[in-house]
Design an enzyme around this catalytic site. Structure first.
Site, PDB file in Angstrom:
ATOM      1  CE  LYS A 106       0.891   1.234   4.474  1.00 27.52           C
ATOM      2  NZ  LYS A 106       1.683   2.398   4.841  1.00 27.52           N
TER       3      LYS A 106
ATOM      4  CG  ASP B 134      -0.532  -0.093   7.919  1.00 31.97           C
ATOM      5  OD1 ASP B 134      -1.236   0.872   8.292  1.00 31.97           O
ATOM      6  OD2 ASP B 134       0.687  -0.002   7.682  1.00 31.97           O
TER       7      ASP B 134
HETATM    8  O1  C5P Z   1      -0.015  -1.586  14.673  1.00 37.89           O
HETATM    9  P1  C5P Z   1       1.417  -1.724  14.304  1.00 37.89           P
HETATM   10  O2  C5P Z   1       2.051  -2.945  14.901  1.00 37.89           O
HETATM   11  O3  C5P Z   1       1.685  -1.594  12.857  1.00 37.89           O
HETATM   12  O4  C5P Z   1       2.143  -0.465  14.982  1.00 37.89           O
HETATM   13  C1  C5P Z   1       3.538  -0.387  15.193  1.00 37.89           C
HETATM   14  C2  C5P Z   1       3.817   0.745  16.146  1.00 37.89           C
HETATM   15  O5  C5P Z   1       3.516   2.002  15.538  1.00 37.89           O
HETATM   16  C3  C5P Z   1       2.966   0.726  17.419  1.00 37.89           C
HETATM   17  O6  C5P Z   1       3.584  -0.030  18.411  1.00 37.89           O
HETATM   18  C4  C5P Z   1       2.878   2.184  17.798  1.00 37.89           C
HETATM   19  O7  C5P Z   1       4.043   2.588  18.457  1.00 37.89           O
HETATM   20  C5  C5P Z   1       2.883   2.888  16.440  1.00 37.89           C
HETATM   21  N1  C5P Z   1       1.525   3.224  15.952  1.00 37.89           N
HETATM   22  C6  C5P Z   1       0.823   4.266  16.549  1.00 37.89           C
HETATM   23  N2  C5P Z   1      -0.434   4.586  16.085  1.00 37.89           N
HETATM   24  C7  C5P Z   1      -0.987   3.910  15.050  1.00 37.89           C
HETATM   25  C8  C5P Z   1      -0.286   2.857  14.430  1.00 37.89           C
HETATM   26  C9  C5P Z   1       0.973   2.536  14.911  1.00 37.89           C
HETATM   27  O8  C5P Z   1       1.314   4.902  17.482  1.00 37.89           O
HETATM   28  N3  C5P Z   1      -2.201   4.255  14.612  1.00 37.89           N
END
Ligand code: C5P
Length: 304
Positions: A14, A139
């Site tokens: 994406k 995502d």
């Molecule tokens: O959800 P994902 O594992 O992809 O997120 C990785 C990191 O990115 C999370 O641990 C967080 O620190 C940050 N994040 C965030 N807000 C979001 C998505 C991700 O703070 N909406």
């Protein structure tokens, strides 16, 4: 349906046409407003039925074949949610750069969820599948559907949008890795946005109009360009090669330049490649195309 044959599934990358970070939440995540778009750059998964209780993953990048791989975690979480015993052996061929801002690992997880839900005939409501996706990563819910969508909340609120006009994309990966968590931590108050640009792009798409370049914004751009000179260098290389617009995808470091016509995109792609950059020529992929890549699964099975 009895699933017996090995099946190939594409997992599309994406880009974020817009990515606005609205603010930090009490749970440590951030609320977002983003218009996301699947593109043709993709990993490929080969799924084979395996003995119940067996979940295996092999990958052409062996370091990625651990138990924390999202493709494997997706298979286990779906099996758990289905309440039945299943098994699968997954071969993963990586093309999407990792830690790049293109949602590669998340897309592998989403593709496995979508494909196995069909192949295992899992009777889950769409909302329950979305919840499983959200538990795997921010995502993953968008990548379960793909196409063009306005994404809100932490990434779990998906509003499908009409397809963006078809675009060619030059996608360039500067030689740095940025962890998403680090990129979020580096944001300052000045980087936060109010969601107006994403709303404007969504409204334009809903009216059937082209995406206005002025609204293609990304909250991470300023801090990532400041902190990583190699990102700035690749940015300048794209501009110097003739790209009118350059944007960061996700929290970076990957950059993309959108084009309406193939010839100028191919020209920029060739120039960057000749200069030794890691660069791909891609196109936007619609929700219908993502759907087709998955409904072909059950069609292939039931037509035997
Ligand atoms: O959800 P994902 O594992 O992809 O997120 C990785 C990191 O990115 C999370 O641990 C967080 O620190 C940050 N994040 C965030 N807000 C979001 C998505 C991700 O703070 N909406």
């Amino acid at each position: 349906m009895v699933w017996e044959r090995a099946i190939f599934v594409p997992a599309y990358a994406k880009i974020n046409l817009t990515l606005e970070v609205l603010g930090r939440r009490a749970d440590g995540f951030h609320d977002l407003a983003s218009v996301m778009q699947t593109i043709s750059l993709h990993d490929t998964l080969l799924l084979r039925p395996a003995l119940a209780g067996t979940y295996e993953l092999s990958c052409d990048v062996p370091a990625l074949a651990g138990a924390d791989n999202l493709a494997l975690r997706a298979a286990r979480s779906l099996a758990d949610a289905s309440g039945r015993r299943h098994g699968v052996a997954i071969e993963l061929r990586k093309v999407i750069p990792t830690q790049g801002g293109l949602g590669g690992g998340s897309s592998d997880g989403a593709a496995v969820l979508a494909a196995l839900a069909r192949l295992w005939d899992v009777d889950l409501a769409a909302d329950d599948l979305l919840r499983l996706a959200a538990a795997l990563g921010s995502d993953v819910p968008f990548l379960l559907r793909g196409g063009t969508a306005l994404v809100g909340g932490r990434g779990e609120r998906i509003t499908p949008l009409p397809d963006s006009e078809p675009l060619w994309l030059v996608v360039a990966r500067p030689p740095v890795a940025i962890s998403t968590a680090t990129a979020f931590r580096a944001l300052t108050q000045a980087d936060y946005a109010d969601g107006a640009a994403s709303a404007a792009v969504a409204a334009a798409l809903q009216r059937g109009e082209p995406v206005p370049p002025v609204h293609l914004v990304n909250s991470f751009e300023a801090s990532v360009r400041r902190a990583y000179p190699l990102v700035e260098e690749t940015w300048e290389a794209l501009r110097a090669a003739g790209a009118p617009e350059v944007r960061l995808s996700g929290s970076g470091p990957t950059l993309f330049a959108p084009f309406r016509a193939l010839a100028p995109a191919a020209d920029v792609w060739r120039r960057l490649r000749a200069d030794g950059h890691e660069v791909w020529l891609a196109r936007t992929v619609s929700r219908a195309e993502v759907d087709r890549s998955r409904s072909a699964l059950s069609a292939a099975e039931s037509s035997r």
